[in-house]
Each structure stands twice: as C-alpha cells, then as structure tokens.
Design a protein around this motif. Structure first.
Motif, PDB file in Angstrom:
ATOM      1  N   LEU A 236       2.478  -3.129   0.475  1.00 57.38           N
ATOM      2  CA  LEU A 236       1.544  -2.524   1.416  1.00 57.38           C
ATOM      3  C   LEU A 236       2.047  -1.167   1.891  1.00 57.38           C
ATOM      4  CD1 LEU A 236       0.200  -5.408   3.699  1.00 57.38           C
ATOM      5  CD2 LEU A 236      -1.089  -3.992   2.101  1.00 57.38           C
ATOM      6  N   MET A 237       3.366  -1.031   1.982  1.00 56.93           N
ATOM      7  CA  MET A 237       3.928   0.251   2.405  1.00 56.93           C
ATOM      8  C   MET A 237       3.637   1.348   1.389  1.00 56.93           C
ATOM      9  SD  MET A 237       7.581  -0.324   4.308  1.00 56.93           S
ATOM     10  CE  MET A 237       8.277  -1.616   3.287  1.00 56.93           C
ATOM     11  N   LEU A 238       3.685   1.004   0.102  1.00 57.48           N
ATOM     12  CA  LEU A 238       3.467   2.009  -0.946  1.00 57.48           C
ATOM     13  C   LEU A 238       2.041   2.563  -0.931  1.00 57.48           C
ATOM     14  CD1 LEU A 238       5.522   0.437  -3.875  1.00 57.48           C
ATOM     15  CD2 LEU A 238       6.110   2.446  -2.502  1.00 57.48           C
ATOM     16  N   PRO A 239       0.992   1.712  -0.903  1.00 57.54           N
ATOM     17  CA  PRO A 239      -0.358   2.275  -0.814  1.00 57.54           C
ATOM     18  C   PRO A 239      -0.597   3.089   0.450  1.00 57.54           C
ATOM     19  CG  PRO A 239      -0.456  -0.013  -1.535  1.00 57.54           C
ATOM     20  CD  PRO A 239       0.950   0.255  -1.097  1.00 57.54           C
ATOM     21  N   ILE A 240      -0.027   2.632   1.558  1.00 52.96           N
ATOM     22  CA  ILE A 240      -0.213   3.370   2.810  1.00 52.96           C
ATOM     23  C   ILE A 240       0.416   4.760   2.702  1.00 52.96           C
ATOM     24  CG2 ILE A 240       0.447   3.460   5.249  1.00 52.96           C
ATOM     25  CD1 ILE A 240       0.164   0.391   5.285  1.00 52.96           C
ATOM     26  N   SER A 241       1.629   4.816   2.148  1.00 51.45           N
ATOM     27  CA  SER A 241       2.271   6.127   1.979  1.00 51.45           C
ATOM     28  C   SER A 241       1.507   6.979   0.978  1.00 51.45           C
ATOM     29  CB  SER A 241       3.721   5.952   1.515  1.00 51.45           C
ATOM     30  OG  SER A 241       3.778   5.432   0.200  1.00 51.45           O
ATOM     31  N   ASN A 242       0.972   6.332  -0.055  1.00 52.15           N
ATOM     32  CA  ASN A 242       0.205   7.062  -1.066  1.00 52.15           C
ATOM     33  C   ASN A 242      -1.075   7.640  -0.474  1.00 52.15           C
ATOM     34  OD1 ASN A 242       0.304   8.027  -3.637  1.00 52.15           O
ATOM     35  ND2 ASN A 242      -0.517   6.201  -4.612  1.00 52.15           N
TER      36      ASN A 242
END
Length: 487
Positions: free
Chosen positions: A26-32
């Motif tokens: 979830l952290m990766l899509p949010i940062s993306n």
C-alpha cells in the motif's frame, strides 16, 4: 499430526505474509500517486531501463539458489550449513562480477537502448546488485522456515525507507535521482536488518561438490527465471525500440501500479504457497488440498480487483496518476483484468511446478509463451501504442492454457479440479460486474462512481456470506493464525 502442524504453520505464515504485503504494497502505490503528480512519464520510462538491467543481474547473481534453499529436503544440519554457505558466497561473487561488468560496459548498455540517460546513473543504481546478494540467502532461509513474521518487519522497514527517501527527494526537485536513491537505500536497510536478525551467519566453509549438486537443480530454475524475466520485460524492450520515453513511462508505470495493487494479495500468498507445497511435496493429498485452498482464497480477492479496475479504469487512472496520465487508462484496465486470470490460473500453478522440483516444465511453458509474445508484439508495434496494449493483454491467455496443462501433467491437480474450485468466486464476480454495468448506465458523474463501487462491493460480500459460508471459515482461520513462527 504432521498434516495439522504444517496447516497451522501455513495459516500463521499466510497471516503475517498478508499483513506484510498489505502494509508494504500500500505504501508503494501511495508514493507512486505522489510521484506521478511531480515527475513526467518520461522519467519513469528512463528509470524502467535501469530497473530492467538490475533485475536481470539480480536474477543471475541468485543463480536459482533461493528456490533451491526453500524447496530442497536436507539430510542433516551439516548439509544445511554448507548449502547456505555455498549459496551465500557464490551469489556474492557473482553479484560483484556483474556489478564490475555493468560499470565497465555501462555506456554500451545505455547506447544500445537509445536512451539519453547518463551512464554514471546506471553505475550508481547497480550497487543494488551486490547489496541484494548479501541478504538473499537469509531471506530464502526465512521463507523456508515459513518465518514470515520476521520477513514482515524487514519488508515494512525497507519499504518505509524507500518510500520516504523517494518522495522527499522528488519533492525537493531531485527528479530522476529520487527514483534511484530510494531503492538503493532500501537495499542497504534490508542488508542491515537481515544480518542483525538472522540466526544463521556465514562461516568460512565452501564445497564445490555441493555447488555442483545445487547447480544441477538451480540451472533449470535459473533458466526458468530468465524466461520469466524475458516474458516480463520483452514488451518494454519492444516499446523502447518502437516508441519514445513518454509512452514507455505510461506503460511501465501503469503496469507497476497494477502489479503492486495485485501484489497486496499475490505476494503474500505465493511465497507461503511455495514453501508449504515444498514441505508437502511427498504428501499428494495434503499437497492438493493446500493448493486448492490457497487458489480459492486468491480468486476471491483478485477477481473483483481485476474486473473492478477494468470497469472503472478512467476513474482509477485519475486517482492513481492524475489527469495528465489519462492516456494510460487502457493499460490499467486491460492489464488488471488479464492479471486477475493469470494470477489464479498461472502464477499459482507455477509454484506447483517449482515445489515439485520440475522447473524444466515451467521453463517449457515460459519459452512457448515467449515464442508467441515476441512476433505478436512486433506486429502490433507497427500499428500504434493502443494495439500493443490490447494484444499484450490478450496474448496472456495462451500462458494460462500452458500453465494449467503442465500442472495437470505433473501433479494430481486436474483442470476440472481448478475449474470447480473457483466456480463461486467467478459467479460472484460476474454478478457484481452486471450490477456495475447496469448502474453505470443509469447514473453518471465522477462521484456517483464511488457509490456504485460501494454497492457492488456490498453485493459481493453478501453473496459470499449467503452462498459461501464454508469459505468464510478459511479467512477466519488465517486471521486467527498464531503460534510459534520460529519453525
């Protein structure tokens, strides 16, 4: 007793693996989502070339030892220790050699891709290769032990470091460097954490006899990994040759976002499945039951995600990337829809082949698929970007057929077993889709789509609760999974 014990460990491992993937993925899509609004698509396209080179080198450095450690049944503790040492030192040596080779030929590599990327950026990014070899053996050991609680802590910490540094450096205007420094920082954190928390430490032991024995298995596993790498990256290579960095960025970043969303489920299940199947490879009944149970769980999650992203592809693209990325909506929708089917019918089946020690069969499936993909994409690239996107998703159905047939040939899991197993999640997903299509034709507007999504999700869960109560027990067992993780 042994069957009950392994099932308990699987449920516990699945719980921690799922928790790990939900938090980290979830952290990766949010940062993306943040980065897509700061950086241009062409920046993502340029970094995709670096990622392609590094992922290939990482795969060669691993040499298939990761899967060997997880899958192999050892005779005694002496064999265990020498195998771990051989894997560690061999991977470290290969990683160092590959880094030196990339540093020497960096300009040649960059020029061959027609990229304007400065060659020193590739040299700096490639430091991830030797760093990953320092931790790969320890991570394989944790997966073998089904110790996903410890892996959760490592993954969470490294992902947090990656996201924090990437977003911060992008906000302060460092551009492409943001996408380079974040992954390097994550690799460093993984090395430190695995070394500090690992029970096994490398010693001054090495055996060329053990290396030869390991390579007899790993050579097929490595060949399979290379074929998988080519399957994943061949479209990037063709798009790079036929289009510009803008379209490459649209394509690769859309795929990465969809894959990260899907990986919330798949990355939590696949490692557990491989470890569990490897431990029960000589128990055909339990082997089959474990596979079908995890396949059904996966289908319940990924089918509605895939069809949902396809039906709401414009909305999803606006939310995930912003309006300047709207041209990527077709990529998001078609890739999500095809991925949901590939995950259930192909990726999980691949774990069966590897757990049975038959990576050669999986290699044949991969090579056959590549032989279909390459000419199809080359022909599609002569038309336009949209044609490439559509054909790339459709051609994945061939891979499904090959995987299902291969699984039936080397195990007691038949095509009919698989089809019966996913009847309910399929029917529930299709029913939910009909509701969405009807409501989308009745009401219009951006905010109304959120209401439709809520109604569809509620309908899906009601159908599960009414018609699949026995499957709810499986979810409950995973949620309550507990016990000794130090297996």
């Amino acid at each position: 007793m042994k069957s009950n014990n392994i099932n308990h460990k699987i449920m516990t491992a699945t719980k921690w693996s799922t928790l790990s993937q939900i938090t980290t993925k979830l952290m990766l899509p949010i940062s993306n989502m943040i980065l897509a609004r700061i950086l241009d698509p062409s920046v993502f396209g340029t970094v995709a070339l670096i990622t392609m080179v590094i992922s290939f080198a990482d795969m060669i450095a691993d040499a298939g030892f990761h899967k060997y450690i997880v899958q192999h049944e050892f005779n005694d503790i002496v064999e265990v220790d020498i195998t771990f040492n051989v894997a560690f030192y061999t991977s470290l040596f290969l990683g160092g050699i590959l880094y030196i080779a990339i540093a020497i030929f960096s300009k040649v590599i960059i020029d061959s891709t027609n990229s304007s990327l400065p060659f020193y950026m590739l040299i700096i990014s490639a430091i991830q290769i030797p760093l990953s070899t320092l931790s790969s053996t320890h991570i394989a050991i944790l997966k073998r032990e089904l110790n996903f609680k410890k892996l959760f802590r490592i993954n969470f910490a490294s992902t947090f470091v990656n996201v924090s540094i990437t977003v911060f450096t992008a906000i302060i205007g460092m551009g492409i460097w943001a996408l380079i420094l974040g992954p390097i920082s994550a690799s460093i954190s993984v090395c430190v954490l695995t070394y500090l928390t690992a029970k096994w430490k490398p010693s001054v032991k090495y055996s060329f006899q053990s290396l030869i024995k390991m390579m007899s298995f790993s050579i097929f596993s490595l060949a399979e990994s290379i074929s998988i790498w080519l399957t994943v990256w061949i479209d990037i290579i063709i798009i790079t040759a036929s289009f510009n960095a803008y379209y490459l960025g649209l394509y690769k970043n859309s795929l990465s976002m969809v894959n990260n969303l899907m990986a919330i489920i798949t990355s939590s299940i696949a490692p557990v499945l491989f470890s569990a199947l490897s431990r029960t490879q000589n128990d055909p009944i339990n082997f089959k039951n474990i596979f079908l149970t995890i396949q059904k769980i996966t289908a319940y999650f990924v089918f509605p995600i895939g069809i949902g992203l396809f039906l709401f592809r414009d909305l999803a693209t606006l939310i995930l990337f912003g309006d300047k990325w709207i041209e990527a909506s077709l990529v998001v929708g078609t890739w999500a829809l095809s991925s949901s089917m590939v995950i259930v019918f192909s990726h999980l089946n691949g774990e069966v082949l590897r757990a049975k020690g038959r990576p050669g069969i999986s290699l044949i499936v991969q090579v056959t698929h590549i032989m279909v993909v390459i000419p199809t994409l080359i022909l599609a690239s002569h038309h336009d970007f949209t044609t490439v996107v559509i054909f790339r998703s459709i051609i994945r159905l061939e891979y499904i057929l090959g995987s299902v047939v291969a699984t039936g040939l080397i195990s007691n899991i038949s095509i009919s077993d698989t089809l019966r197993n996913i009847v309910k999640p399929t029917i529930f997903t299709l029913s939910m889709s009909i509701i969405v299509v009807i409501l989308k034709n009745l009401v219009f507007g951006f905010f109304y789509q959120f209401a439709i999504i809520l109604v569809a999700a509620l309908a899906y869960f009601i159908m599960i609760f009414i018609f699949a109560k026995e499957d709810l027990k499986i979810f409950s067992m995973i949620a309550k999974g507990s016990g000794n993780d130090e297996i």
